[in-house]
Design a protein around this motif. Structure first.
Motif, mmCIF file in Angstrom:
data_model
loop_
_atom_site.group_PDB
_atom_site.id
_atom_site.type_symbol
_atom_site.label_atom_id
_atom_site.label_comp_id
_atom_site.label_asym_id
_atom_site.label_seq_id
_atom_site.Cartn_x
_atom_site.Cartn_y
_atom_site.Cartn_z
ATOM 1 N N ILE B 154 25.935 -93.673 -48.761
ATOM 2 C CA ILE B 154 24.890 -93.378 -47.769
ATOM 3 C C ILE B 154 25.436 -92.452 -46.681
ATOM 4 O O ILE B 154 24.826 -91.441 -46.343
ATOM 5 C CB ILE B 154 24.352 -94.683 -47.149
ATOM 6 N N VAL B 155 26.628 -92.800 -46.156
ATOM 7 C CA VAL B 155 27.154 -92.031 -45.031
ATOM 8 C C VAL B 155 27.693 -90.667 -45.464
ATOM 9 O O VAL B 155 27.257 -89.627 -44.974
ATOM 10 C CB VAL B 155 28.259 -92.826 -44.293
ATOM 11 N N SER B 158 24.927 -88.976 -48.862
ATOM 12 C CA SER B 158 23.521 -88.681 -48.566
ATOM 13 C C SER B 158 23.350 -88.079 -47.180
ATOM 14 O O SER B 158 22.662 -87.088 -47.008
ATOM 15 C CB SER B 158 22.680 -89.955 -48.641
ATOM 16 N N TYR B 159 24.000 -88.710 -46.184
ATOM 17 C CA TYR B 159 23.739 -88.307 -44.811
ATOM 18 C C TYR B 159 24.555 -87.074 -44.415
ATOM 19 O O TYR B 159 24.014 -86.052 -44.037
ATOM 20 C CB TYR B 159 24.032 -89.494 -43.887
ATOM 21 N N LEU B 160 25.881 -87.167 -44.544
ATOM 22 C CA LEU B 160 26.720 -86.036 -44.121
ATOM 23 C C LEU B 160 26.841 -84.961 -45.195
ATOM 24 O O LEU B 160 27.298 -83.863 -44.934
ATOM 25 C CB LEU B 160 28.124 -86.537 -43.749
ATOM 26 N N LYS B 161 26.473 -85.318 -46.408
ATOM 27 C CA LYS B 161 26.513 -84.398 -47.552
ATOM 28 C C LYS B 161 27.883 -83.737 -47.732
ATOM 29 O O LYS B 161 27.992 -82.548 -48.024
ATOM 30 C CB LYS B 161 25.437 -83.311 -47.414
ATOM 31 N N THR B 165 27.751 -87.872 -54.785
ATOM 32 C CA THR B 165 27.416 -89.291 -54.787
ATOM 33 C C THR B 165 28.039 -90.041 -55.947
ATOM 34 O O THR B 165 28.449 -91.181 -55.798
ATOM 35 C CB THR B 165 25.892 -89.509 -54.891
#
Lengths: 320, 321
Positions: B154-155, B158-161, B165
């Motif tokens: 997630i961090v 997804s979020y910081l890319k 994944t």
């Protein structure tokens, strides 16, 4: 000047919720080539005192004050480097639990080699080996012990290794903390004879910590009797053991059987050690002393000279 | 020594046979029928099922099946997967690479990190650093790996890319050579971090407590009394005595290298042994599962024997004659 002089030495164990006075106001002088036995029952502070001399008590939970003068230098004030230079070279110890006195995963010889090199960094292997074999001979161990691991030796053999280790650098002062207690009587007397011989040849001064009064009687010149962290009586073996002044010394001697003389009944001293976390107002022995009176319970007796180096800490003893 | 190794090898073989026997039986006793899974869900006809059952020998009793399996194994054959119809040996060999990349890196990193921090913390026992890492170690030890993995995704993905994944390679680009290695390394970061974070506390606590233990031994007082420098006492005597437990746990964990980590591989869609096993359980792929169990138990036995031998070499108190 005395070789070792303790002036008003106090040792406290500091626990979370209390302080335990393990040694209180110890004044003791040890002359060169003396041999002094410190006796007392378990928990009387004998070993604590010995460890305090070499600053071996865990720093975090102990407080030592007073003066411990070795050849005039205060061992409590010198820097760690000065202390390390002195350790083993001048003062060495034979510890109580010799079964664990050496690392279990290194060979005995290698560890002795390591200890030898602390003060003789340039020594070569053969030289060290020769020295160790020499010491092994004194303590009656065979040379092959050099190549063995501690677990391959019996308790008595490890005890002798510890004694050999302590003599490695010809120290001036040797502290034997219950060092021969675990040995059988034959080996014990054999080793003590050897150590006494060394004393004459090498200017060795010996402090013997034990609860076996007979060992002190047969091998020491002087004796110091400790009880509950306090010195009760000190003096020559002849004086103190033949004609004890302190009621505690008297009681202690009555609880040992003797080979010679009349067969008296053994008598223990009723009661047990006081709680050392409480401040005791009067004499620490008052509760168990048959002669104690009000003064004993209120006023702490100090060491008074009876005769020469014979001193006793008791209101009742001596001239009065 | 030789006799000892021989004896241990024999008992190791026995342990492997027993554990394979248990696994072989248990998976077949579990509910679920591979034949119905293979045949499809939409009411397959009974005749078809009967044919499949005979084809795979599932109509026979479990002991009979086990004897057949042993015969097969003695010829070096682990059979064919029910699901993919490929030789089990090939499928396992294929997964060895990806799994080892993941597990070996993670184990080596956690051991080094955990042991070093543990030693340092023990040396600074009671300091703020010691307290901090101790508390962190409890925290990460109590954190489930799969949850931490998901949080990482997630961090960081997804979020910081910053990182991919899942998977081991980017499927879009067909990298080769150095580019390929870089790509795999990028994919490794998250799963390995997750594994290192959850495994390090284990090695940390063992190192810390064994150093503390060694520091409180009587012989340390002896050396201190001889005037030996604290640094030498620590480096030569404390560490040498404290390293023994770490060697044991490291050896044990090496046994589990090949079996991989089911949860981590599943969360990160890593094409390794753990995920293959997980899928095989779901599909009741008996031959594949038995094959994985066999390889795993052989590995664990070998690791145990190696640890015992190594222990005899580093601890003189242990003798093998």
């Amino acid at each position: 000047m005395s070789l070792l002089e303790l002036k008003d030495v106090n040792v406290q164990y500091i626990l979370k919720d209390k302080k335990i006075m393990a040694c209180q106001h110890i004044d003791l002088e040890i002359e060169e080539r003396d041999s002094i036995g410190i006796v007392g029952e378990s928990g009387s502070g004998k070993s604590t005192l010995a460890n305090a001399i070499l600053r071996l008590l865990p720093k975090r939970i102990t407080a030592v004050d007073g003066e411990i003068l070795f050849e005039g230098k205060d061992l409590l004030k010198i820097t760690p480097e000065e202390l390390n230079a002195l350790r083993w070279k001048e003062i060495s110890v034979v510890f109580q639990k010799s079964m664990n006195a050496l690392s279990p995963v290194h060979k005995v010889g290698k560890q002795m080699e390591d200890v030898y090199r602390i003060h003789e960094p340039k020594a070569n292997r053969d030289e060290i080996r020769k020295r160790v074999y020499e010491l092994f001979k004194i303590v009656n161990l065979s040379d092959r012990v050099y190549e063995l691991y501690p677990h391959e030796l019996s308790g008595g053999m490890m005890q002798r290794v510890s004694i050999a280790l302590s003599l490695l650098h010809n120290p001036k002062l040797l502290v034997l903390d219950e060092a021969t207690t675990a040995l059988d009587v034959v080996t014990q007397s054999q080793i003590l004879q050897e150590i006494m011989k060394l004393e004459e040849n090498m200017n060795l001064t010996r402090i013997m910590i034990t609860h076996d009064v007979s060992v002190v009687a047969s091998t020491c010149k002087k004796i110091a009797v400790m009880y509950a962290g306090c010195l009760m009586e000190t003096g020559t073996v002849q004086d103190v053991l033949v004609n004890p002044k302190h009621p505690y010394t008297q009681g202690l001697l009555k609880s040992f059987p003797s080979f010679k003389g009349a067969k008296n009944d053994l008598r223990g001293i009723p009661g047990s050690l006081p709680d050392l976390s409480q401040e005791i107002q009067g004499c620490v022995f008052a509760d168990r002393c048959p002669y104690a009176d009000d003064r004993c319970r209120q006023e702490k007796p100090v060491l008074r000279v009876v005769n020469g180096c014979w001193k006793v800490a008791c209101h009742k003893a001596g001239g009065e | 020594m030789k006799r000892y190794i021989g004896k241990r090898a024999l008992s190791g073989i026995l342990v492997v046979i027993l554990s394979v026997c248990f696994n072989f039986t248990l998976i077949r006793l579990a509910p679920g029928d591979p034949v119905r899974i293979i045949a499809g869900l939409d009411n397959p006809n009974e005749q078809q099922i009967q044919v499949l059952r005979e084809k795979y020998g599932l109509d026979k009793s479990i002991p009979e099946q086990f004897v057949m399996f042993l015969k097969q194994v003695s010829q070096g054959d682990l059979g064919y997967s029910y699901v993919s119809d490929r030789p089990v040996v090939d499928m396992i060999v294929e997964k060895v690479g990806p799994t080892l990349t993941l597990t070996l890196t993670a184990v080596l990193l956690s051991v080094t990190l955990g042991t070093l921090i543990g030693i340092y913390a023990a040396r600074k026992n009671g300091s703020w650093f010691d307290k901090l890492v101790c508390n962190l170690s409890y925290f990460f030890d109590a954190t489930p790996g799969f949850w931490l993995g998901l949080m990482m995704i997630i961090v960081f993905a997804s979020y910081l890319k910053l990182l991919p994944t899942s998977g081991m390679v980017s499927l879009k680009n067909n990298y080769t050579g150095l580019k390929y290695i870089q790509d795999v390394a990028r994919h490794l970061v998250l799963p390995i971090s997750t594994m290192v974070l959850t495994q390090t506390p284990y090695y940390f606590r063992i190192a810390r407590s064994s150093v503390l233990q060694a520091m409180s031994e009587d012989y340390i007082i002896t050396f201190r009394a001889t005037g030996m420098k604290e640094s030498r006492i620590f480096n030569k005597y404390v560490l040498r005595n404290a390293i023994l437990p770490t060697v044991t746990v490291l050896g044990m964990s090496l046994g589990f290298l090949l079996s991989g980590s089911v949860l981590i591989e599943t969360v990160f869609a890593w094409p390794g042994m753990g995920r293959m096993m997980f899928t095989a359980i779901g599909k009741r792929d008996y031959p594949l599962l038995t094959g994985i169990y066999l390889v795993t138990s052989v590995m664990i036995c070998i690791a145990m024997i190696l640890v015992d031998i190594l222990y005899g070499l580093i601890d003189p108190r242990i003798r093998y004659d």
